[in-house]
Enzyme design. Structure first.
Site, mmCIF file in Angstrom:
data_model
loop_
_atom_site.group_PDB
_atom_site.id
_atom_site.type_symbol
_atom_site.label_atom_id
_atom_site.label_comp_id
_atom_site.label_asym_id
_atom_site.label_seq_id
_atom_site.Cartn_x
_atom_site.Cartn_y
_atom_site.Cartn_z
ATOM 1 N N CYS A 3 49.403 77.550 -8.310
ATOM 2 C CA CYS A 3 50.737 77.989 -8.725
ATOM 3 C C CYS A 3 51.344 78.924 -7.681
ATOM 4 O O CYS A 3 50.683 79.386 -6.776
ATOM 5 C CB CYS A 3 50.620 78.739 -10.047
ATOM 6 S SG CYS A 3 49.720 77.818 -11.281
ATOM 7 N N ARG A 58 53.182 74.378 -2.925
ATOM 8 C CA ARG A 58 51.858 74.765 -3.432
ATOM 9 C C ARG A 58 51.523 74.024 -4.710
ATOM 10 O O ARG A 58 50.432 74.184 -5.250
ATOM 11 C CB ARG A 58 51.804 76.267 -3.718
ATOM 12 C CG ARG A 58 51.993 77.136 -2.509
ATOM 13 C CD ARG A 58 52.369 78.524 -2.917
ATOM 14 N NE ARG A 58 51.347 79.123 -3.733
ATOM 15 C CZ ARG A 58 50.361 79.859 -3.238
ATOM 16 N NH1 ARG A 58 50.309 80.066 -1.953
ATOM 17 N NH2 ARG A 58 49.455 80.381 -3.990
ATOM 18 N N TRP A 116 51.144 74.706 -11.462
ATOM 19 C CA TRP A 116 50.354 73.493 -11.236
ATOM 20 C C TRP A 116 49.278 73.558 -12.313
ATOM 21 O O TRP A 116 48.386 74.392 -12.247
ATOM 22 C CB TRP A 116 49.751 73.513 -9.833
ATOM 23 C CG TRP A 116 48.991 72.298 -9.461
ATOM 24 C CD1 TRP A 116 49.473 71.028 -9.374
ATOM 25 C CD2 TRP A 116 47.606 72.205 -9.126
ATOM 26 N NE1 TRP A 116 48.485 70.158 -8.991
ATOM 27 C CE2 TRP A 116 47.322 70.859 -8.829
ATOM 28 C CE3 TRP A 116 46.581 73.126 -9.034
ATOM 29 C CZ2 TRP A 116 46.066 70.410 -8.454
ATOM 30 C CZ3 TRP A 116 45.316 72.696 -8.660
ATOM 31 C CH2 TRP A 116 45.070 71.346 -8.379
ATOM 32 N N ASN A 136 48.889 83.240 -11.183
ATOM 33 C CA ASN A 136 48.227 82.163 -10.435
ATOM 34 C C ASN A 136 46.733 82.446 -10.482
ATOM 35 O O ASN A 136 46.291 83.535 -10.148
ATOM 36 C CB ASN A 136 48.700 82.115 -8.977
ATOM 37 C CG ASN A 136 47.910 81.087 -8.173
ATOM 38 O OD1 ASN A 136 47.496 80.065 -8.723
ATOM 39 N ND2 ASN A 136 47.662 81.371 -6.914
ATOM 40 N N GLY A 137 45.945 81.446 -10.937
ATOM 41 C CA GLY A 137 44.492 81.640 -11.016
ATOM 42 C C GLY A 137 43.992 81.102 -12.343
ATOM 43 O O GLY A 137 44.687 80.345 -13.025
ATOM 44 N N GLU A 149 39.833 61.053 8.752
ATOM 45 C CA GLU A 149 41.075 61.835 8.617
ATOM 46 C C GLU A 149 42.275 60.912 8.484
ATOM 47 O O GLU A 149 43.172 61.148 7.669
ATOM 48 C CB GLU A 149 41.227 62.774 9.816
ATOM 49 C CG GLU A 149 42.515 63.565 9.865
ATOM 50 C CD GLU A 149 42.761 64.437 8.634
ATOM 51 O OE1 GLU A 149 41.818 64.667 7.840
ATOM 52 O OE2 GLU A 149 43.927 64.856 8.448
ATOM 53 N N LYS A 208 44.847 60.943 5.286
ATOM 54 C CA LYS A 208 46.310 61.068 5.409
ATOM 55 C C LYS A 208 46.999 59.961 4.633
ATOM 56 O O LYS A 208 47.949 60.167 3.899
ATOM 57 C CB LYS A 208 46.726 61.027 6.880
ATOM 58 C CG LYS A 208 46.346 62.226 7.691
ATOM 59 C CD LYS A 208 47.182 63.459 7.420
ATOM 60 C CE LYS A 208 46.736 64.430 6.427
ATOM 61 N NZ LYS A 208 45.531 65.147 6.389
ATOM 62 N N HIS A 266 26.676 46.886 7.212
ATOM 63 C CA HIS A 266 25.893 47.336 6.048
ATOM 64 C C HIS A 266 26.718 47.302 4.773
ATOM 65 O O HIS A 266 26.380 47.961 3.791
ATOM 66 C CB HIS A 266 25.372 48.759 6.316
ATOM 67 C CG HIS A 266 24.534 48.844 7.550
ATOM 68 N ND1 HIS A 266 23.229 48.405 7.619
ATOM 69 C CD2 HIS A 266 24.849 49.270 8.803
ATOM 70 C CE1 HIS A 266 22.758 48.572 8.849
ATOM 71 N NE2 HIS A 266 23.721 49.102 9.586
ATOM 72 N N LYS A 294 48.929 72.450 -2.086
ATOM 73 C CA LYS A 294 48.645 72.753 -0.679
ATOM 74 C C LYS A 294 47.319 73.494 -0.531
ATOM 75 O O LYS A 294 46.606 73.317 0.448
ATOM 76 C CB LYS A 294 49.765 73.623 -0.094
ATOM 77 C CG LYS A 294 49.568 73.959 1.376
ATOM 78 C CD LYS A 294 49.457 72.723 2.233
ATOM 79 C CE LYS A 294 49.145 73.026 3.673
ATOM 80 N NZ LYS A 294 48.840 71.824 4.468
#
Ligand code: AGP
Length: 612
Positions: A2, A27, A74, A100-101, A483, A487, A506, A607
């Site tokens: 958040c 965020r 969030w 936030n937390g 990576e 993305k 494999h 984020k």
């Protein structure tokens, strides 16, 4: 994760709060709200979804006041809903809180408060906080500050809190434990924010709260203390980066801007860390002697930072002769890795707030290990809890999908590896200078790749519509393959898998068909690897796979095998991942653009993952 903001001064707070929340939207958010105080009365507005929904609501039902708090949510406890969005209030509405937390013991606290007659309107953990404060005042706390302190002493878990009291209009309060929070210092006005970008356009100095601290903030001053009431002398820090660093600067998205920033950032890292006579300075006070005696390195990180750790492992092992291990922080924290105090722990983190990485640091501290972070955010928890930090200094990375922080982390490890190799005598000064000469080619080579974005766009748009894609790489470019796949997953929502090309036989070769784009990193700078990559590509071609090849300039061999070729400048193999990943960032970018996703704020992602 958040976002929390707060303001106290002589301007209307509402627009300042919304502006701050807008800058924090990256965020993570599923709802947003503000509470302001005027004439001894708190008024508020909160709305589901995008911040624009809240703005529309506030246009219809404006709130006025020159102090206030705001929040983008969030969801952790309680689905996204009007009732669960912040701010939350005490029973009488006279206390308002944003958070936030995670309050880990909220269920017990809620039960206790319910027995005392409190009723709750939401399913959130946060809502216990204003009720606890209200109860503390009822139980005789001498002041709002005292009631807040009593409350904080009962909370377990993590919090960055903003608190507004109707009965104390000339103050807003804040407190921090485990979630980032700063106090922005203005002229006859002050701010709180989860992150500098939220208020970067309004301040040039800030106080980074430490865990276990709280503050009473007035328009003309700040008083800091611990949760136990002991006074704290604030440490005022200059903000290193400028407002435009947190702006789009003419790019359609932050991610595209940040992709373009990479060559400049890499060049400034080289200028900062390599003096004109070729001496490398890693910017930490860990001594050369410490590195000479070092016998093991453990790199812990998450997501993109983990791919940087994989790259670093290969580089450090190859150049320094030290045994290096890397692990996902979310796995490492549950291991018993038999680590002795002589091991250097290197947490890698852009935000410096990732919960799993922090948990791993705290675990390693218990073993008496030295901790040297590679991190992008001054004052972040990872930096505070490490003995030393190699800062990547990229400026704020706003796009949820990490780009510039990743290549900066790779550059940091390239410099670190060469520095350690030289102090340990594994590389002579001449050899180090030869490596540095090649490393100096990287920023321009990456710039060259980024200038080819129109070509890459055509390929990205051509292959964006399949159900999945496969990324293949070897050795230094195996992490690059991982990576590139991450993305693509993150921003285009198309499934993508990164694989060590040597693993094709494999299993993954069973996936190859004409619908599957196979992105092969085959830059001709390491022949032992190049030939094997070539045979992998021929296996894919023999099964009608759709090949997209990342090749070095002058490679005519591969261009015969596929028409989707992204040509990149040939650089030393050890450094080729920093260049090659630029092509994959853009490939994912244009695939996502073709699929119409929200590239800077992809669904379900935040984020910085400050919860486990
Ligand atoms: C990368 O694009 C993602 N946003 C994510 O994997 C990220 O790298 C990870 O959460 C680690 O974040 P950190 O570097 O801030 O610790």
């Amino acid at each position: 994760m958040c976002g929390v903001v707060g303001y106290i001064g002589n301007k209307e707070a509402a627009q300042i709060l919304v502006d701050g929340l807008q800058r924090l939207e990256y965020r993570g958010y599923d709802s947003a709200g503000i509470a302001v105080l005027d004439d001894g009365k708190i008024s508020s507005g909160k709305e589901m979804g995008r911040l624009a929904n809240l703005e529309r609501k506030l246009e219809k039902n404006p709130v006025s006041g020159t102090r206030g708090i705001g929040h983008t949510r969030w969801a952790t406890h309680g689905a996204p809903s009007q009732a669960n969005s912040h701010p939350h209030f005490s029973s009488d509405g006279a206390i308002s809180v944003v958070h936030n937390g995670i309050i880990e013991n909220y269920a017990d606290l809620r039960d206790e408060l319910s027995e005392q007659g409190h009723t709750f309107l939401s399913e959130t953990d946060t809502e216990v906080v204003p009720h606890l404060i209200e109860q503390a005042l009822k139980d005789g706390a001498a002041s709002p500050a005292e009631a807040l302190r009593c409350t904080l002493q009962k909370l377990r878990g993590a919090y960055a809190l903003g608190v507004l009291f109707q009965c104390e209009p000339d103050t807003i309060y804040c407190a921090r434990l485990g979630s980032p929070l700063i106090i922005g210092l203005g002229e006859n006005e002050n701010f709180i924010a989860s992150d500098v970008p939220a208020i970067i356009n309004r301040i040039s100095e800030a106080i980074y709260l430490n865990d276990g601290e709280m503050a009473a903030i007035r328009a003309d001053g700040v008083e800091l203390c611990t949760v136990d009431g002991a006074a704290v002398i604030p440490e005022v820090k200059k903000i290193e980066f400028k407002a435009e660093d947190a702006e789009h600067a003419g790019f359609e998205t932050f991610m595209l801007k940040e992709i373009h920033e990479q060559p400049r950032i890499l060049r400034s890292m080289l200028e900062k860390h390599v003096s004109s006579d070729g001496t490398i300075d890693i910017g930490t006070d860990l001594s050369p002697d410490y590195f000479r005696k070092l016998n093991r390195i453990m790199i812990v990180s998450c997501g993109t930072a983990y791919h940087a750790g994989m790259y670093a492992k290969l580089l450090l092992e190859n150049l320094t002769g030290i045994a290096v291990e890397t692990d996902l922080a979310s796995e490492f924290r549950y291991r018993d890795p038999k680590i002795d105090p002589g091991t250097l722990i290197i947490p890698v983190s852009q935000s410096g707030e990732t919960a799993d990485t922090l948990a791993s640091i705290r675990m390693a501290k218990g073993w008496g290990c030295k901790i040297m972070a590679v991190c992008n955010v001054e004052g972040s928890s990872v930096v505070r809890e490490s003995d030393a930090t190699f800062f990547t200094n990229c400026g704020p990375e706003i796009g949820v999908a990490s780009t510039k922080a990743y290549t900066a982390q790779q550059m940091a490890f390239a410099l670190l590896s060469l520095y350690i190799a030289e102090v340990r005598g594994n590389l002579s000064r001449e050899r180090v200078q030869a490596y540095l000469k090649d490393l100096n080619e990287v920023p321009d080579a990456l710039h060259y790749v980024i200038q080819k974005k129109a070509e890459i766009q055509v390929i990205g748009e051509k292959h964006h519509d399949g159900p999945s894609s496969l990324y293949l790489g070897r050795r230094y470019n195996f992490p690059t393959a991982l990576e590139g796949a991450l993305k693509n997953k993150e921003i285009s929502y198309q499934h993508a898998e990164g694989y060590a090309a040597g693993e094709m036989k494999h299993g993954p070769i069973a996936l190859i068909n004409e619908a599957l784009p196979v992105i092969c990193i085959c830059t001709k700078t390491a022949d032992e690897v190049y030939e094997k990559m070539l045979s992998n590509i021929k296996e894919v071609e023999a099964r009608s796979g759709r090949i997209i090849a990342i090749v070095s300039e002058g490679d005519t061999e591969l261009s015969k095998l596929t028409d989707d070729v992204i040509v990149v400048p040939a650089v030393r193999d050890e450094f080729s991942p920093i260049v090659n990943v630029g092509a994959l960032q853009l490939l994912a970018y244009y695939a996502a653009r073709a699929r119409g996703t929200d590239i800077d704020k992809p669904r379900n992602l935040a984020k910085s993952v400050t919860v486990e």
